[in-house]
Write a protein that holds these residues in place. Sequence first.
Motif, short mmCIF file in Angstrom:
data_model
loop_
_atom_site.label_atom_id
_atom_site.label_comp_id
_atom_site.label_asym_id
_atom_site.label_seq_id
_atom_site.Cartn_x
_atom_site.Cartn_y
_atom_site.Cartn_z
N ARG A 200 7.30 -11.43 8.18
CA ARG A 200 7.80 -12.76 7.84
C ARG A 200 6.69 -13.72 7.46
O ARG A 200 6.91 -14.66 6.70
N ALA A 201 5.50 -13.46 7.99
CA ALA A 201 4.35 -14.32 7.66
C ALA A 201 3.64 -13.86 6.39
O ALA A 201 2.82 -14.60 5.84
N MET A 202 3.95 -12.67 5.94
CA MET A 202 3.27 -12.09 4.77
C MET A 202 3.57 -12.91 3.52
O MET A 202 4.70 -13.30 3.27
N SER A 203 2.53 -13.17 2.74
CA SER A 203 2.71 -13.92 1.49
C SER A 203 1.90 -13.28 0.38
O SER A 203 0.91 -12.59 0.62
N ARG A 204 2.34 -13.51 -0.85
CA ARG A 204 1.60 -12.99 -1.99
C ARG A 204 0.19 -13.56 -2.03
O ARG A 204 -0.76 -12.86 -2.39
N ALA A 205 0.05 -14.82 -1.64
CA ALA A 205 -1.27 -15.46 -1.67
C ALA A 205 -2.22 -14.77 -0.70
O ALA A 205 -3.39 -14.51 -1.03
N ASP A 206 -1.76 -14.49 0.52
CA ASP A 206 -2.63 -13.83 1.50
C ASP A 206 -2.98 -12.41 1.07
O ASP A 206 -4.12 -11.96 1.25
N LEU A 207 -2.02 -11.70 0.51
CA LEU A 207 -2.29 -10.34 0.05
C LEU A 207 -3.26 -10.35 -1.14
O LEU A 207 -4.18 -9.53 -1.22
N ALA A 208 -3.06 -11.30 -2.05
CA ALA A 208 -3.93 -11.40 -3.22
C ALA A 208 -5.35 -11.80 -2.85
O ALA A 208 -6.30 -11.53 -3.60
N ALA A 209 -5.50 -12.44 -1.71
CA ALA A 209 -6.83 -12.89 -1.28
C ALA A 209 -7.70 -11.75 -0.78
O ALA A 209 -8.90 -11.92 -0.57
N VAL A 210 -7.11 -10.57 -0.56
CA VAL A 210 -7.89 -9.41 -0.12
C VAL A 210 -8.62 -8.85 -1.34
O VAL A 210 -8.01 -8.29 -2.24
N GLY A 211 -9.92 -9.01 -1.36
CA GLY A 211 -10.72 -8.60 -2.51
C GLY A 211 -11.10 -7.14 -2.48
O GLY A 211 -10.70 -6.38 -1.58
N PRO A 212 -11.89 -6.71 -3.46
CA PRO A 212 -12.36 -5.32 -3.49
C PRO A 212 -13.20 -5.00 -2.26
O PRO A 212 -13.82 -5.88 -1.66
N VAL A 213 -13.21 -3.74 -1.88
CA VAL A 213 -13.93 -3.29 -0.70
C VAL A 213 -15.18 -2.54 -1.13
O VAL A 213 -15.10 -1.59 -1.91
N ALA A 214 -16.32 -2.96 -0.59
CA ALA A 214 -17.60 -2.37 -0.99
C ALA A 214 -18.12 -1.34 0.02
O ALA A 214 -19.05 -0.59 -0.30
N VAL A 215 -17.55 -1.30 1.22
CA VAL A 215 -18.04 -0.35 2.22
C VAL A 215 -17.55 1.06 1.89
O VAL A 215 -16.53 1.21 1.21
N PRO A 216 -18.23 2.09 2.36
CA PRO A 216 -17.75 3.46 2.14
C PRO A 216 -16.34 3.63 2.71
O PRO A 216 -16.09 3.29 3.87
N THR A 217 -15.44 4.16 1.90
CA THR A 217 -14.01 4.13 2.23
C THR A 217 -13.34 5.47 1.97
O THR A 217 -13.57 6.12 0.95
N THR A 218 -12.47 5.85 2.90
CA THR A 218 -11.56 6.98 2.72
C THR A 218 -10.13 6.47 2.83
O THR A 218 -9.83 5.69 3.74
N TYR A 219 -9.29 6.89 1.92
CA TYR A 219 -7.87 6.55 2.00
C TYR A 219 -7.08 7.85 2.19
O TYR A 219 -7.16 8.77 1.37
N VAL A 220 -6.32 7.91 3.29
CA VAL A 220 -5.53 9.09 3.64
C VAL A 220 -4.06 8.77 3.39
O VAL A 220 -3.53 7.81 3.96
N TRP A 221 -3.43 9.59 2.57
CA TRP A 221 -2.02 9.38 2.20
C TRP A 221 -1.27 10.70 2.33
O TRP A 221 -1.85 11.78 2.14
N SER A 222 0.00 10.63 2.65
CA SER A 222 0.82 11.83 2.79
C SER A 222 1.95 11.81 1.77
O SER A 222 2.58 10.77 1.55
N ASP A 223 2.22 12.96 1.17
CA ASP A 223 3.15 12.97 0.04
C ASP A 223 4.62 12.90 0.46
O ASP A 223 5.50 12.82 -0.41
N ARG A 224 4.90 12.92 1.76
CA ARG A 224 6.27 12.70 2.23
C ARG A 224 6.42 11.34 2.89
O ARG A 224 7.34 11.13 3.69
#
Length: 276
Positions: A200-224
């Motif tokens: 309920r507190a989530m807003s497009r402005a707050d989400l858009a304010a998250v910039g690119p990430v420069a630290v070493p990153t792994t993204y784990v996703w599952s296909d189901r």
Amino acid sequence: MQVDARGLTFEVRTGGPSDGVPVLLLHGFPQHSGEWDEVVPALHAAGLRTYALDQRGYSPGARPEAVAAYRIPELVADVVAVLDALGVDAVHLVGHDWGAIVAWAVAAAHPERVRTLTAVSVPHPAAMAHALGTDTEQKARSSYIALFRKPGKAEKVLLAWHATALRRMLGGVGDRPRVDRYADPMREPGALTAALNWYRAMSRADLAAVGPVAVPTTYVWSDRDIAIGRTAAEACAANVTGDYRFVPLPGVSHWIPDAAPAALAEAVLARVAGTA
């Protein structure tokens, strides 16, 4: 242990050698820090010290009433304040579901506090925005959010008949005792409302304010994953400027820490070792 920060009291599950390199784990909705219980033994065996945080709204002593108290900047500030209270300068950061959104935001805004990032299930907010704008399937996958943002109605639907709908949503975590472990705390007075206030507190402005990430990153996703499709998952890479790895897990549901803890621990340890 309990950690006092920002006038709130947070519950934190700790483990591993006291002098180990610190790892902070952030859970998602509608779970709690217990979702990491089958992931952390491998991290402890590798000599890492883990801190699994029950975040704002999930720790009973950190449950403000105002919806605005659950905005992303508040959640990010909690993480930084908890690290300060623990006396930890920088961590390997791991987040699942909503915890991943917070982790992305912390890594973008406070890279000096994050050695590495492992985001689980939910990609960078800009990747989600891209998918929602281009992929009708992702729009359908995310349609549940409209219900979650409706005060009163969402609670009524999810908690009716001994939280049948909530338990059904959690079906992918495992057997009935595991489902109960997450569903039962949400039936406590005020707990589900606090958890839903993140939506309920989530807003497009707050989400858009998250910039690119420069630290070493792994993204784990599952296909189901019923909530996150491939378009959003594959768009994640464009929002990381540091070393990046995409780890897709075939045949696994959204509830990766419960459903594939060994594979997730392996991905976290590979990321940690890559920059040690």
